[in-house]
Design an enzyme around this catalytic site. Structure first.
Site, PDB file in Angstrom:
ATOM      1  CB  THR A   1      -0.977  -0.004   1.189  1.00 37.90           C
ATOM      2  OG1 THR A   1      -0.251  -0.230   2.403  1.00 37.90           O
ATOM      3  CG2 THR A   1      -2.009  -1.105   1.027  1.00 37.90           C
TER       4      THR A   1
ATOM      5  CB  THR B   1       2.797  -9.316  11.946  1.00 39.15           C
ATOM      6  OG1 THR B   1       3.638  -8.635  11.024  1.00 39.15           O
ATOM      7  CG2 THR B   1       1.924 -10.266  11.179  1.00 39.15           C
TER       8      THR B   1
ATOM      9  CD  GLU C   1       1.924   5.238   6.404  1.00 40.75           C
ATOM     10  OE1 GLU C   1       1.125   4.622   5.683  1.00 40.75           O
ATOM     11  OE2 GLU C   1       1.585   5.990   7.322  1.00 40.75           O
TER      12      GLU C   1
ATOM     13  CG  ASN D   1      -0.715   8.468   7.760  1.00 42.85           C
ATOM     14  OD1 ASN D   1      -1.394   7.467   7.629  1.00 42.85           O
ATOM     15  ND2 ASN D   1       0.596   8.427   7.926  1.00 42.85           N
TER      16      ASN D   1
ATOM     17  CB  SER E   1      -7.568  11.586  -2.019  1.00 42.17           C
ATOM     18  OG  SER E   1      -6.546  12.208  -1.260  1.00 42.17           O
TER      19      SER E   1
END
Length: 429
Positions: A155, A192, A278, A424, A429
Site C-alpha cells: 500500500t 503483525t 511511512e 496520512n 485520496s
C-alpha cells in the site's frame, strides 16, 4: 543456540509445493499496479495464524480466524485498497465471496483459504472485480510469480518486503519463505501487519502455532512505526511437509532448528518494515544489554523506539539522550538508573538487509562509529558534530547498557518525519 541457516531466493515460493501470482484488477481507479495476490500449495498444509489485538477487527480477520481453527489451509488471497473493516455483515459476505472465488478456481473448500485485505477502513470492497479476474489470477500461478505477488500486497510501502531461508532438519533441507507489507499503522501491540509465510517442513499445526507465537514475540512484536494498531494485522504460515523430514510434533532439537530459521527470516522482515515506516528516513534499532530478563530488555527497548520524542530527535539528528532515559523510565520495567549507560552508533553507507549469499548488513564494511552520551545515569558532554554524523546514517543503533543481569533484547522503529503527516493527511485520496 546457533544453527546453520542461509538466505536463498524465491520468497514465498522457495519452499516445495508453493506457487504465487499477483495481478491488477482495478479495485481503485487511482491504483495502476497489482492489487490482488494469491499463494497456493498443491497439497493441504498444516497452518497457523496470529491476528490483531485491536477489538475492532476486519471482516477478513474474523473469517480467517474461523477458518484456521481446523489448522489446515491450502491457499491465501489478499487484496489492497480496501481493508474490509467496519463494513458489517456485507463486508463479511464479501470476505466469504473472496474465499469462494479462489476455492472454486483452485478446486478447494472455501474453509481452506486464508483471506486478507488492507487499505481504507469503512468502505466496501468491489468484490465483483475480484470475482471477474480470479481465473486470470489462478492461471498465472507459478514459482516465478512470487515477484508479482509481493508487489500486489503493497500500500504505502515504498519497497517490497520478502525473505527466504534454508536449513537442515533431520538430514533434510527445509525452506521457509515469506512476504509481508507494512509501513503505517504499525505498533508493538499486535500479531503483525500482513505477513504470509510458507515452509516445506513437516510440522504439526500445534507446533507450528507455538513456533509462530514465539517468533512473533521476538520480531514483529518488537516493531513500532507510529503507535497505531491496525484492524487487519495478520500473520499466517502454511507448511506443506514436502521437505520429507520426520514430522515435528514436540519441542526438541528439530523444533529449535525450525524456530531458529523462522526467527532469522522474521527478523529480516521486521527490520524491513521498520526501515520502510511511512515517511521514514532511517531505521532505528534499540539494543538493551545487561537486563534482569529478556522480557525487561525487550520492554525497555520497545519503550525507547516507540517514543515520538526519540523518533523526532532521530529525524533531526539531535543526540537528545535525555529522551532515551525518559522513555526507559516510563516503560514500566525495573532497571538501575544509576548504572545505566547509553551509546549512539552507526555505520555510514547504504542500508542492505541481505542477498542470497549474505546476512543483512547495516551500512558499509567499516567499523561503526560510537559515542557515549549517558554514563551511570548522567548525561555527558560529547562531540556534537560526531553525534550528528552518527545520527545521519540510514540505520542508527541506540545501545543501552545496564548492570542488572545478563539478558538482552532488541526493538526496531524509525524516525518521525514531516512526510508521515503528509502521507496520512490525504490517505483516502
Amino acid at each position: 543456540m546457533q544453527f546453520e541457516t542461509k538466505f536463498i531466493e524465491g520468497g514465498v515460493c522457495a519452499p516445495s509445493g508453493f506457487t504465487a501470482n499477483g495481478i491488477h484488477c482495478g479495485l481503485k481507479s487511482s491504483r495502476t499496479t497489482n492489487d490482488l495476490a494469491l499463494i497456493f500449495c498443491d497439497t493441504m498444509c498444516a497452518s497457523a495464524g496470529i491476528f490483531t489485538s485491536n477489538r475492532v477487527k476486519a471482516e477478513c480477520v474474523k473469517l480467517t480466524q474461523k477458518n484456521l481453527e481446523g489448522g489446515k489451509m491450502q491457499a491465501a488471497i489478499c487484496n489492497v485498497c480496501f481493508a474490509n473493516a467496519c463494513t458489517g455483515s456485507e463486508g463479511y459476505k464479501n470476505a466469504e465471496r473472496m474465499a469462494q472465488a479462489a476455492a472454486a478456481s483452485l478446486g478447494l473448500n472455501p474453509q481452506n483459504v486464508i483471506v486478507c485485505s488492507t487499505g481504507i477502513i469503512g468502505q466496501q470492497i468491489p468484490v465483483e472485480k475480484i470475482e471477474q479476474n480470479i481465473s486470470r489470477l489462478v492461471e498465472g500461478l507459478s514459482k516465478e510469480n512470487y515477484a508479482e505477488a509481493r508487489s500486489a500486497i503493497m500500500t504505502t510501502d515504498t519497497r517490497f518486503k520478502e525473505c527466504a531461508v534454508e536449513t537442515e532438519i533431520g538430514g533434510k533441507k527445509i525452506r521457509i519463505g515469506g512476504m509481508c507489507k507494512g509501513s503505517g499503522m504499525i505498533h508493538i501491540n499486535m500479531g503483525t501487519m500482513l505477513s504470509f509465510l510458507t515452509t516445506d517442513c513437516a510440522i504439526t499445526p500445534q507446533m507450528l502455532k507455538l513456533a509462530l507465537k514465539k517468533s512473533a514475540a521476538l520480531t514483529y512484536n518488537c516493531v513500532s512505526v507510529d503507535g497505531d494498531t491496525s484492524t487487519n494485522d495478520t500473520l499466517t504460515i502454511m507448511a506443506s511437509g514436502k521437505a520429507g523430514n520426520t514430522e515435528i510434533s514436540a519441542e526438541g532439537e528439530d523444533f529449535e532448528k525450525f524456530l531458529f530459521a523462522l526467527n532469522k527470516l522474521n527478523t529480516v522482515l521486521a527490520m524491513k518494515i521498520a526501515a520502510d515506516g511511512e515517511g521514514a528516513s532511517r531505521l532505528v534499532e534499540c539494543t538493551v544489554r545487561g537486563a534482569k530478563s529478556e522480557e525487561v530488555a525487550r520492554g525497555i527497548a520497545k519503550a525507547v523506539i516507540k517514543s515520538n520524542l526519540v523518533k523526532a530527535a532521530m529525524f533531526g539528528r539531535d543526540a537528545n539522550c535525555g529522551r532515551v532515559l525518559c522513555a526507559m523510565g516510563y516503560s514500566g520495567f525495573d532497571f538501575t538508573v544509576e548504572k545505566t549507560c547509553v551509546y549512539f552508533s552507526s555505520k555510514q553507507g547504504s542500508l542492505r538487509f541481505f542477498d542470497a549469499q549474505n546476512d543483512f548488513q547495516i551500512g558499509s564494511e567499516n567499523e561503526a562509529e560510537r559515542i557515549e552520551v549517558i554514563h551511570d545515569g548522567v548525561g555527558l558532554s560529547f562531540d556534537e558534530k560526531k553525534a550528528a554524523r552518527i545520527l545521519s546514517a540510514e540505520a542508527v543503533e541506540i545501545e543501552v547498557i545496564l548492570e542488572d543481569g545478563n539478558a538482552q533484547g532488541k526493538a526496531w522503529g524509525c524516525d518521525l518525519t514531516y512526510d508521515y503527516v503528509k502521507i496520512n493527511g490525504d490517505y483516502r485520496s
